[in-house]
Design an enzyme around this catalytic site. Sequence first.
Site, mmCIF file in Angstrom:
data_model
loop_
_atom_site.group_PDB
_atom_site.id
_atom_site.type_symbol
_atom_site.label_atom_id
_atom_site.label_comp_id
_atom_site.label_asym_id
_atom_site.label_seq_id
_atom_site.Cartn_x
_atom_site.Cartn_y
_atom_site.Cartn_z
ATOM 1 N N HIS A 130 0.818 -1.218 0.000
ATOM 2 C CA HIS A 130 0.000 0.000 0.000
ATOM 3 C C HIS A 130 0.858 1.277 0.000
ATOM 4 C CE1 HIS A 130 -3.402 -2.553 1.041
ATOM 5 N NE2 HIS A 130 -2.836 -2.917 2.166
HETATM 6 C C1 BDR Z 1 -3.651 1.463 4.643
HETATM 7 O O1 BDR Z 1 -4.086 1.263 5.977
HETATM 8 C C2 BDR Z 1 -2.994 1.057 6.830
HETATM 9 O O2 BDR Z 1 -3.233 -0.024 7.653
HETATM 10 C C3 BDR Z 1 -1.795 0.850 5.945
HETATM 11 O O3 BDR Z 1 -0.619 1.339 6.555
HETATM 12 C C4 BDR Z 1 -2.146 1.594 4.711
HETATM 13 O O4 BDR Z 1 -1.795 2.941 4.829
HETATM 14 C C5 BDR Z 1 -4.150 0.336 3.774
HETATM 15 O O5 BDR Z 1 -5.548 0.313 3.771
#
Ligand code: BDR
Length: 345
Positions: free
Chosen positions: A270
Site C-alpha cells: 500500500h
Molecule cells: C492502509 O491502511 C494502513 O493499515 C496501511 O498502513 C495503509 O496505509 C491500507 O488500507
Amino acid sequence: MAPAVAYAPAGSSFIPELILTDTTVSPATVANPYFLDCDTGIDDSLALAYLLASEKVNLVGIGTVAGNTSAEQGARNSLDLLALVGRSEVPVAVGATGPQSGEFDGGVPHIHGDNGVGNVELPVSSLRPVAEPAAEMLVRLAHEYAGELRIVAIGPLTNIAAALRLEPRLPRLVKELTLMGGAAMVPGNISEVAEANVGNDADAASEVFAADWFITMVPLDVTLTNTFEESDRDALLASGRPMPQTLGRILDLYYDFYIATYGRRACALHDPLAAAIAVGDIPLRVAPVVNVMVDATDGPGRGQTICDLRGYLNGYPQQPGAHCRVVLELEENFAPTLLAQLLRA
Ligand code: BDR
Ligand code: CA
C-alpha cells in the site's frame, strides 16, 4: 517570513501556477521538498525507507497520526527508523491522536503488531518529536516551500484536514498531494466499501477530497495487486544493511496477516507504492482524473470513495471540476523497483 503569494489559472494543467508577488522573498532553496504524513506501521516504514533512499526527495518533515498505532508510537517508530540510517535531521511532529469525531480504536495490533512495527524492537534512539503539532508543521512548511512542497499522506487524513482548517490556502501553497487511500472498483478492507485510511476518519477524508487541489489517489485497486513475496523478504534480510534487514524482520508479522488474503506468506504494497508514485518513479497505465467524493454519512457506505468512473468505456472523457487522479493500473509490477530501492536504504 513566508512570501506573499497570488495565483494564476492553471492553463492546461490543473496544478495552479503560483506567482511570487514579493520579489524580496523567494521560496526556500531545497529542491523537491516532501512532507510525509503517516501512521507508522509496517508498510508506512517501507514508504519512509523508500523516500529516504531517493535522490529525488528531500524529506523536510514527518507528521504522525493515529491509525495503525497511536500517533505517539508512530512518531517513536519514525524517529527510530530515521536514527537507523543517520537521518536525525528530519523533524517528526506528532499529530492527531484520534479521528475528528469519535475515539481512536487502538489500531490494528494483529496486522502491524503491538508497537506498529511487527513487534520488532527497534534500537531506541535519543531523538524526540518536535513540540510543534503535525498540522502546524505542515502549514509552516507549505509557506516555507510555497509552490514546491509535495505531501505524501499514507495514514488517516486527520492531520491534512486539520491543516486545511488552519490554512484554507493550503491547496494553493502545495504542489501536489499523493495519498494512499480508498477503493475505486474493488471492495474495502475495513468494511464492504471503506479502505482503512479513508474509513478511519471519513469526515477528514471528505474535507480533503473536497478541497481544491490536485490529488493523486493510490487505492486498494493497485496496492493489493502489487505484492512482496518471501524472496523479497529474504533479499532484505540478506542485505547486511541495517534498514533493509530491519524491514525484512518487521515484515514477518505482516506476511502472516496476509495469508488469509493471498493464501501464501506475502504482503500488499500500500504505502510504498504511494511514495513511489509521488516521486514519479512508477509509470501509470490507467489513471483517469475524475470526480471523487467520500461518503461521510453514518450509513453502510461510510468511508467509501465514490469515484465517477462512468467513462471507463470511452477513455474517461474530461469531467468539469475533476481534480483527483485515481490510479487504477500500473505499467509494470512494482516489487522489483521497491526491492532495489530498499536495498539502497
Ligand atoms: C492502509 O491502511 C494502513 O493499515 C496501511 O498502513 C495503509 O496505509 C491500507 O488500507
Ligand atoms: Ca499507513
